[in-house]
Design an enzyme around this catalytic site. Structure first.
Site, short mmCIF file in Angstrom:
data_model
loop_
_atom_site.label_atom_id
_atom_site.label_comp_id
_atom_site.label_asym_id
_atom_site.label_seq_id
_atom_site.Cartn_x
_atom_site.Cartn_y
_atom_site.Cartn_z
CB SER A 288 17.86 10.85 -46.64
OG SER A 288 16.73 10.56 -47.41
CG ASP A 299 21.01 -4.98 -45.58
OD1 ASP A 299 21.63 -4.84 -44.51
OD2 ASP A 299 19.79 -4.72 -45.69
CE LYS A 313 13.96 12.43 -44.42
NZ LYS A 313 13.42 12.09 -45.76
#
Length: 456
Positions: A288, A299, A313
């Site tokens: 999470s 990224d 998750k």
């Protein structure tokens, strides 16, 4: 309304905007089923062999209704709601476990650093099979959590199951767990930052840890950010941690049921490390909020990810108090979250740039389909929404063999190697002796100092 993001059912989590939607079932059918529910409660009350506690029956029904939606939607009785709020504030009494439910079993997402559970050797993926000698199969997360909680100084006997091992019963002495979410130290020329959870203090603690490392090592050359076995926490804390290493750009977005239900969160100018090389450590216990940070830094090509694919998750739970919390709260899934590139982590996870297992046991778990510990293992998990799938059973690229010193943290050593290479994997030194290296599509083989990767 106070909003938190939950990882599984006992960890704190991501905030989101809740939208109340009307049921697709015709209203008259809904009312008929509610009448049926009342009839069943009445029959049980009158006909069951011993007197029943209607309050417990209804709470169990609420819990069953929510868990039928997905693994992370849940009804929280008042005591569990109080525990959730305590965890966000960084202090509570218990054994230090983040847990979730799967197939009628309660599993450990992660033990908290320095907690009674961690000191007893409890690991991510362990199944709680019994508490005080009583079978725990079929218990909800809330029920198990209630049994594990208690006054500091009291003890509870818990039996854990682990792949390939005999059941192990341990006695855990409950403590007041003051969660220091961030710790830091100097590792040679580099700084090491451990984030164990994401709570209200994490952003401040991270800034203080970085400042302390800079004072101790003015010429620090890079940092390791360790998110292994971090089951998640508050969305704002995940944003703060990501923002500490980014100058600009989106950190994460969350998207709900309707196209217009999109929220985006972006970094503010200012990298606390001045752009120094950064490595993030993750494993299948990183979930999470940890995945938000790892995904954002990957990224933006701000960090190299080392370790094992994270838990996967990628759903947002909003905690909705019932009657100002007097009747507990609902933790209900309201959105999915996405990395800056638009990738959904749900059921997929963050794949490392350099796949490294910490031990032979971890490598076995990844290589055996029946024991892969991830969101994708849940039968009721939401899909990823983008059609992608988690990488299946395979042998990790690197793993310690029998000859490797088991006292050493191999994943951390490789993270430091990446920093020595300036974050450039093409310049990464070869694995040391005792490491098993697996090439894609080949069987594992013992590394003999081959020329597959150049020396520094």
């Amino acid at each position: 309304m106070r909003k938190l993001l939950l990882v599984g059912c006992a960890a704190l989590v991501l905030g989101g905007s809740a939208a109340v939607a009307t049921s697709q079932t015709p209203r008259n059918e809904t009312f008929r089923m509610l009448e049926l529910f009342g009839d069943v409660v009445g029959i049980v009350e009158q006909a069951y062999v011993v007197p029943v506690d209607n309050k417990k029956l209804i709470e169990a029904a609420l819990a069953g209704m929510m868990t039928a939606l997905d693994p992370h939607s849940n009804y929280l009785p008042p005591s569990n709601y109080d525990e959730l709020r305590e965890r966000t504030e960084g202090q509570y009494s218990g054994v230090g476990l983040t847990i979730t439910s799967e197939g009628g079993l309660v599993k450990v997402i992660s033990p908290m650093d320095e907690s009674p559970a961690a000191k007893a050797g409890v690991q991510a993926g362990d199944v709680i099979s019994a508490i005080e000698g009583q079978n725990a199969a079929g218990l909800t997360v809330s029920q198990v959590s209630e049994k594990l909680r208690g006054a500091a100084g009291t003890s509870v006997r818990v039996t854990f199951l682990r792949d390939g091992e005999e059941p192990r019963e341990v006695t855990l002495t409950r403590e007041i767990i003051k969660v220091q979410s961030v710790t830091g130290r100097v590792e040679g020329d580099f700084g090491y930052l451990r984030v164990s959870t994401f709570n209200e203090n994490t952003g401040r603690e991270l800034s203080e840890a970085i400042a302390k490392i800079k004072a101790q090592k003015p010429g620090v050359k890079g940092y390791v950010l360790d998110l292994r076995n971090n089951g998640g926490g508050l969305l704002n804390a995940a944003i703060d941690v990501s923002d500490a290493f980014l100058e600009r750009g989106e950190i994460v977005s969350q998207r709900g049921r309707k196209p217009e239900q999109i929220q985006r969160y972006s970094a503010k100018p200012g990298d606390l490390t001045g752009g120094l090389p950064l490595v993030v450590l993750v494993n299948y216990g990183s979930a999470s909020a940890s995945e938000i940070v790892a995904g954002a830094l990957k990224d933006h090509e701000r960090a190299t990810i080392v370790g094992l694919t994270s838990f996967g998750k990628g759903s947002v739970q909003t905690v909705i108090p019932l009657r100002q919390g007097r009747d507990g709260a609902l933790s209900i899934t309201t959105a999915r979250y996405y990395t800056p590139s638009g990738a959904s982590i749900q059921k997929i996870g963050i794949e490392p740039d350099l796949e490294v297992a910490r031990s032979e046991a971890e490598a076995r778990i990844v290589s055996r389909s029946s024991f892969i510990y991830s969101e994708a293992a849940y039968a009721t998990a939401l899909d990823s929404s983008i059609g992608a799938e988690r990488k299946g059973p395979h042998t990790p690229r690197e793993a310690p063999g029998e000859a490797y010193d088991k006292e050493k943290d191999y994943q951390l050593q490789r993270a430091l190697d990446v920093l020595r290479a300036g974050g450039d994997l093409s310049k990464l030194s070869a694995p040391p002796e005792g490491i098993v290296v697996t090439e894609p599509g080949s069987e594992p083989k013992a590394d003999e100092g081959s020329e597959e990767t150049p020396e520094d």
